[in-house]
Scaffold this active site. Structure first.
Site, PDB file in Angstrom:
ATOM      1  N   HIS A  76       0.834  -1.397  -0.070  1.00 12.69           N
ATOM      2  CA  HIS A  76       0.030  -0.001  -0.057  1.00 12.69           C
ATOM      3  C   HIS A  76       0.907   1.375  -0.036  1.00 12.69           C
ATOM      4  O   HIS A  76       0.506   2.432  -0.285  1.00 12.69           O
ATOM      5  CB  HIS A  76      -0.974  -0.087   1.142  1.00 12.69           C
ATOM      6  CG  HIS A  76      -2.111  -1.189   1.218  1.00 12.69           C
ATOM      7  ND1 HIS A  76      -3.316  -0.814   0.812  1.00 12.69           N
ATOM      8  CD2 HIS A  76      -1.955  -2.403   1.348  1.00 12.69           C
ATOM      9  CE1 HIS A  76      -4.151  -1.929   0.748  1.00 12.69           C
ATOM     10  NE2 HIS A  76      -3.172  -2.693   0.959  1.00 12.69           N
ATOM     11  N   ASP A 119       3.598   9.133  -1.109  1.00  8.86           N
ATOM     12  CA  ASP A 119       2.355   8.359  -0.906  1.00  8.86           C
ATOM     13  C   ASP A 119       2.260   7.151  -1.768  1.00  8.86           C
ATOM     14  O   ASP A 119       2.378   7.527  -3.005  1.00  8.86           O
ATOM     15  CB  ASP A 119       1.131   9.261  -0.598  1.00  8.86           C
ATOM     16  CG  ASP A 119       0.385   9.125   0.572  1.00  8.86           C
ATOM     17  OD1 ASP A 119       0.269   7.736   0.899  1.00  8.86           O
ATOM     18  OD2 ASP A 119      -0.421   9.786   0.951  1.00  8.86           O
TER      19      ASP A 119
END
Length: 470
Positions: free
Chosen positions: A157, A365
């Site tokens: 992730h 991110d």
């Protein structure tokens, strides 16, 4: 088709359609588990004096939740240590914050072995296993050592770091070798995939063919990019609900004719909050006509308070916010409303919808679902503008946002000015393109793409078992 077995560090509540306020994992996996009548296994979040491996099982609507307690030492060395003081900063390009201690690595290996041993009785031959995130990279290796032949996929992730950065990790080669016990490894973005492929070629002397099959360490694994999405229809329905409507009205009163910029993040150094505040300060300094006419609402949910780096970033943000507000505030206006608490996703939908700008500027991110939530909450007839960091995985999909370099105060400041001045027709055009992508690349598309790729991946467990340690 067998059941889906999801394994992650922590588990969510897939029956809660509102989900967590910021994180999207529970929402995303809940849809997958309901689809495949699956099991979600992970750490309970609780600690006990002595590890027993005893399972706690709860059955809900369409999914089973199974958890296990860990020892206090496990939490300190595996979770607070290797996961969040070693891997997390390294994978987010902050090697200055990475702590390399042998006990952390030992705790990480021990907990992955305990996870494998504990979940083993839950597995059936036809199940397929989906392991999530950096906490559990070696889990497939531990399962293979225990004779598990099922298909096992891994999804990261967070970003995968550049080759030279990753090579600063002690035992980095051993960690990547463990990746090759999976059948499929998925990344959020092409940037992360390219970084991993560069490592395989340059450090492991491996090869990647045109079909995305990587070969190294005498084994093969399929690689792919699977950008995670929202449960878009459910989120948009929540945005039309009573809680969202109540918050829209609250914000309408609170705006008092002003325009709002919104940021919603976990309180983390990777989110670029200090840089964001300084860029906003630059905008205020260069745009005197904006004073008392606009404000930034930053919702920053505290996390990992036991890790020193998180205590430090919270203290710095408190100081920066106080300084900016002290310099620019008037008796009836403050430029930054800084909130450290959690809101439900349906409540956030109402707040998002009243913001003229969604400011999503992480320094690094994996994806960032806040960007997609902001777009999904906008009113079609008068949508706001998304400002998005180029270093968020979402930037690869959301090209109609204003893409910025979050390290440049001037660039973010200019984007704020451009976003607030953008004509309605252009805002609508950009939003229509963005929302079409959010709905097309939703959580169901992510789920189906990963599962389809996992079931199609080359699978040779006998070869793996022959090379695994006893």
């Amino acid at each position: 088709m067998g059941r889906l077995i999801v394994i992650s560090n922590r588990v969510g509540q897939p029956d809660d359609t509102r989900g967590a306020s910021v994180g999207g994992l529970a929402m995303a996996l809940g849809a997958a588990l309901r689809e495949y009548n699956g099991i979600w296994f992970g750490w309970s979040g609780r600690t006990v004096e002595t590890f027993t491996g005893q399972l706690s099982v709860q059955r809900g609507q369409g999914a089973t939740i199974a958890t296990v307690d860990l020892e206090e030492q496990d939490r300190d060395e595996y979770y607070n240590g290797y996961a969040n003081r070693t891997l997390w900063p390294l994978f987010h390009y902050r090697i200055d914050l990475s702590a390399y201690e042998r006990s952390f690595n030992e705790g990480y290996a021990r907990v992955n072995a305990r996870f494998a041993q504990t979940v083993l009785p839950l597995l059936e031959p036809d199940d397929f296993i989906w392991v999530h995130d950096y906490h559990l990279i070696p889990l497939a290796r531990e399962l293979r050592r225990r004779g598990v032949k099922n298909r096992i996929g891994f999804f990261l992730h967070i970003p995968w770091p550049a080759r030279r950065l990753f090579a600063t990790l002690p035992l980095h080669r051993e960690l990547v070798e463990a990746v090759f016990d999976y059948d499929l490894v998925g990344f959020q973005s092409h940037d992360s995939l390219s970084a991993f492929e560069d490592y395989v070629r340059g450090e492991a002397e491996g090869e990647i063919d045109s079909g995305g099959i990587a070969q190294a360490f005498g084994r093969r694994v399929r690689l792919g990019v699977f950008p995670i999405g929202l449960d878009a229809d459910a989120f948009m329905a929540a945005a039309r609900g009573e809680a969202a409507a109540a918050w829209r009205e609250r914000m309408r009163v609170s705006l008092a004719g002003r325009r709002m910029i919104i940021g919603v993040d976990r309180l983390d150094y990777s989110k670029g909050l200090e840089e964001r505040f300084l860029a906003y300060e630059e905008y205020l300094a260069n745009t005197p006509e904006a004073l008392e006419q606009v404000f930034l609402l930053q919702i920053a949910t505290p996390s990992r308070d036991e890790v020193e780096a998180y205590q430090e970033i919270r203290a710095r943000l408190d100081a920066v916010t106080g300084r900016i507000n002290g310099a620019f505030a008037t008796p009836d206006w403050v430029p930054i409303r800084y909130v450290n608490r959690t809101y439900r996703r349906d409540e956030l939908a109402g707040i998002y919808s009243m913001a003229a700008i969604g400011l999503v500027t992480p320094l690094r991110d994996g994806m960032n679902l806040v960007a997609k939530e902001y777009v999904a909450a906008q009113p079609p007839e008068d949508p706001g503008v998304l400002i998005l960091s180029r270093f968020a995985g979402a930037a690869e999909q959301m090209e109609e946002a204003l893409i910025v370099n979050p390290f440049s105060r001037e660039e973010v400041s200019d984007a704020i000015e451009a976003g607030l001045a953008m004509p309605r027709d252009e805002r609508v055009r950009r939003w229509e393109s963005l929302i079409e992508g959010v709905r097309r690349h939703d959580v169901a598309a992510w789920r189906d793409a990963f599962v389809e790729a996992l079931l199609a991946a080359p699978c040779s467990p006998a070869d793996r078992l022959a090379t695994a340690e006893p």
